[in-house]
Design a protein around this motif. Structure first.
Motif, PDB file in Angstrom:
ATOM      1  N   LEU A   8       0.826  -1.205   0.000  1.00  0.00           N
ATOM      2  CA  LEU A   8       0.000   0.000   0.000  1.00  0.00           C
ATOM      3  C   LEU A   8       0.857   1.250   0.000  1.00  0.00           C
ATOM      4  O   LEU A   8       0.588   2.226  -0.710  1.00  0.00           O
ATOM      5  N   LEU A   9       1.899   1.253   0.796  1.00  0.00           N
ATOM      6  CA  LEU A   9       2.770   2.420   0.880  1.00  0.00           C
ATOM      7  C   LEU A   9       3.494   2.669  -0.433  1.00  0.00           C
ATOM      8  O   LEU A   9       3.596   3.807  -0.907  1.00  0.00           O
ATOM      9  N   TYR A 223      -6.170   7.008  -3.557  1.00  0.00           N
ATOM     10  CA  TYR A 223      -6.065   6.734  -4.985  1.00  0.00           C
ATOM     11  C   TYR A 223      -5.347   5.429  -5.293  1.00  0.00           C
ATOM     12  O   TYR A 223      -5.054   5.138  -6.455  1.00  0.00           O
ATOM     13  N   ILE A 224      -5.075   4.636  -4.276  1.00  0.00           N
ATOM     14  CA  ILE A 224      -4.576   3.280  -4.514  1.00  0.00           C
ATOM     15  C   ILE A 224      -5.630   2.505  -5.309  1.00  0.00           C
ATOM     16  O   ILE A 224      -6.828   2.667  -5.066  1.00  0.00           O
ATOM     17  N   PRO A 225      -5.242   1.684  -6.264  1.00  0.00           N
ATOM     18  CA  PRO A 225      -6.227   0.933  -7.054  1.00  0.00           C
ATOM     19  C   PRO A 225      -7.243   0.200  -6.174  1.00  0.00           C
ATOM     20  O   PRO A 225      -6.906  -0.335  -5.115  1.00  0.00           O
ATOM     21  N   SER A 226      -8.500   0.212  -6.606  1.00  0.00           N
ATOM     22  CA  SER A 226      -9.603  -0.257  -5.767  1.00  0.00           C
ATOM     23  C   SER A 226      -9.456  -1.719  -5.344  1.00  0.00           C
ATOM     24  O   SER A 226      -9.910  -2.094  -4.266  1.00  0.00           O
ATOM     25  N   PHE A 227      -8.815  -2.548  -6.166  1.00  0.00           N
ATOM     26  CA  PHE A 227      -8.762  -3.978  -5.823  1.00  0.00           C
ATOM     27  C   PHE A 227      -7.876  -4.262  -4.614  1.00  0.00           C
ATOM     28  O   PHE A 227      -7.940  -5.350  -4.032  1.00  0.00           O
ATOM     29  N   TRP A 231     -10.018   1.084   2.217  1.00  0.00           N
ATOM     30  CA  TRP A 231     -10.806   2.243   2.631  1.00  0.00           C
ATOM     31  C   TRP A 231     -11.863   2.576   1.578  1.00  0.00           C
ATOM     32  O   TRP A 231     -13.022   2.838   1.916  1.00  0.00           O
ATOM     33  N   TYR A 232     -11.455   2.554   0.328  1.00  0.00           N
ATOM     34  CA  TYR A 232     -12.391   2.829  -0.754  1.00  0.00           C
ATOM     35  C   TYR A 232     -13.509   1.785  -0.792  1.00  0.00           C
ATOM     36  O   TYR A 232     -14.696   2.110  -0.906  1.00  0.00           O
TER      37      TYR A 232
END
Length: 532
Positions: A8-9, A223-227, A231-232
């Motif tokens: 994630l980072l 804005y990390i990809p949804s998969f 959080w998203y």
């Protein structure tokens, strides 16, 4: 878990670098010509002052900075500028007199499309959807207030007192449910939705709070990809469930309206009756229109839960910790009401009860940071340029502790509202203090974004406070092992935008056997009418 965190980072690094480049370019522009600016805490490269700003109880840090830097100062978090105000006159100049500039709402990263609408009217930008919903909600609330909300608070209070008598340990749960039931009855004539209403409000507040998802403070993570973005995906599911719940309640209310079974004292009835006056006898609309209406009524219903339940929980805490004021208020109630439970008809004759409520909200503000405003265009104030997008916070916690207005501000002093000589004292006491007008109305916000709920707060909190004091003696819970009071941390909260205290323990004892009988009689009197 460690591997997921690293992924994630690393995925977030491009967004973080972009923010850093923006910040560097901004610094370069500033070095070309020094511009006046407000004082504030030392800023650090890229992060501004986010690294040591607590996600919980942030208002305490803001007050510390106000004490050091004055009544208006600025700070940064990444590439976002904040101006923090702790002076009523400055807040009035910016948020009321210049309300046409400072009435925007900032982007809450973890709350999807809240600025666009139609789901969260209090958090939208000022556009046509917001204007239509606010106008309708204002009229609906004003009409209900003329009838003191149709006596729903008194009826639900009889239920609440009976539950406390039977199961006092669950008083926190019952307090929120009381608020949720009143609002759901007003919205759809379905008080059974009260608990779900409170739970939905709590989840929404979590997603919109700094203390909630980390994406509200470290926004590039959003804005990390949804998969691989937890959080998203959580917010997508939460918002989907909430909207479905609102639409379902709206659809059931519409069916009851078509069958002639929906009471006229509901906001849903008011909306459907308006459609009929416009010639829509069937009440059928396009999906977009029904979504608009279900969100408008749903959010009006939702926002009235924790905005009231938090102050009521703090009120119960204050009465238990200040038995001298509990006794003064009870003596006043007994003189006026005797053995009958107080109602809104007793409002003018119970100023001590109202003073204890007013002081509770000052002492432990339900919105200690204030609700943020955003500059909708560039401006200048006191020679300092304020750029479009700057967030203005009128910090309630600090405003409520200005020594010249609120002497001994850290302590619970209801007499400040009752005795001449205090800066907040107003006459006549048959009218003041209250939550509709007078001193300290900044609790409800500023200017064009002022909360529409002053009237229902006034009624619902008064009925609750007077009823509880009439029925019970309360105090800290005693530890069965040590015999000592169980400590209560008065500043421990969930740290949402709108606060509720962290769980604490109290004891409730009926004030007499006769009073206990009156409580049970009242409880049984509403069983047939209320949906339990």
């Amino acid at each position: 878990m460690e591997g997921i965190t690293l992924v994630l980072l690393y995925v977030a690094i491009p967004s973080l670098l972009f923010s850093a480049i923006q910040q560097i370019l901004s610094w370069r522009k500033k070095t070309l010509g020094s511009e006046p600016k407000f004082p504030g805490p030392k800023q650090y490269p890229i992060v501004g002052r986010i690294h040591d700003l607590p996600r919980f109880s942030m208002w305490l840090k803001f007050k510390e900075w106000a004490d050091e830097h004055g009544p208006i100062y600025q700070t940064h978090a990444l590439n976002q500028t904040f101006i923090v105000v702790s002076d009523e006159k400055i807040a009035e100049e910016l948020l009321i007199k210049r309300g046409h500039i400072y009435s925007g709402r900032p982007q809450i990263r973890s709350l999807i499309k809240h600025k666009d609408g139609p789901a969260y009217s209090a958090l939208m930008d000022r556009h046509d959807i917001w204007k239509t919903q606010r106008k309708w909600s204002h009229a609906a609330m004003a009409e209900a207030y003329k009838h003191h909300f149709y006596g729903h608070a008194e009826k639900e209070m009889k239920r609440f007192l009976g539950l406390i008598l039977l199961d006092p340990a669950r008083f926190l749960e019952y307090t929120r449910e009381y608020c949720g039931r009143v609002m759901s009855r007003l919205a759809w004539d379905d008080a059974t939705q009260g608990k779900a209403n409170g739970d939905s409000a709590d989840k929404t507040l979590h997603c919109m709070s700094v203390s909630g998802p980390i994406t509200n403070t470290v926004t590039p993570l959003w804005y990390i990809p949804s998969f691989i973005n937890p959080w998203y995906n959580y917010e997508i599911q939460r918002e989907k469930e909430q909207r479905a719940w609102w639409v379902n309640n709206y659809t059931l209310a519409k069916y009851r309206m078509q069958q002639g079974e929906l009471p006229s004292d509901t906001w849903a009835y008011r909306y459907f009756e308006q459609l009929r006056r416009e010639g829509n006898e069937s009440l059928e609309q396009e999906h977009e229109q029904e979504d608009f209406a279900s969100c408008m009524i749903g959010f009006l219903n939702l926002v009235g839960v924790v905005t009231i339940s938090g102050p009521l929980k703090f009120f119960l805490m204050a009465m238990a910790l200040h038995p001298e004021w509990q006794k003064k208020a009870q003596d006043e109630i007994d003189r006026v009401c005797g053995d009958r439970m107080p109602t809104m008809q007793d409002f003018a004759d119970l100023p001590t009860v109202r003073a204890c409520l007013k002081e509770t909200v000052r002492w432990r503000s339900g919105v200690p940071l204030g609700v943020p405003h955003q500059a909708e265009r560039d401006d200048e104030y006191r020679g300092v340029k304020i750029k479009k997008g700057t967030i203005i916070l009128a910090c309630e916690w600090t405003l409520n502790r200005v020594p010249t207005k609120y002497p001994d501000g850290d302590n619970f002093r209801p007499e400040r509202w009752l005795e001449a000589g205090w800066p907040t004292y107003q006459e006549p006491l048959t009218r003041y203090p209250n939550f509709r007008e007078g001193q300290a109305m900044h609790t409800f916000g500023w200017g064009r974004r002022t909360c529409l709920g002053q009237n229902i707060v006034d009624d619902e909190t008064f009925v609750f406070a007077a009823g509880t004091l009439w029925a019970f003696n309360s105090g800290p819970k005693m530890c069965p092992l040590t015999g000592n009071p169980v400590p209560i941390d008065t500043q421990a909260t969930n740290s949402h935008v709108i606060l509720e205290p962290s769980p604490f323990q109290l004891s409730f004892k009926p004030r007499s056997p006769e009073r206990a009988k009156h409580i049970l009689d009242g409880y049984h009197s509403v069983l047939a009418e209320l949906k339990l």
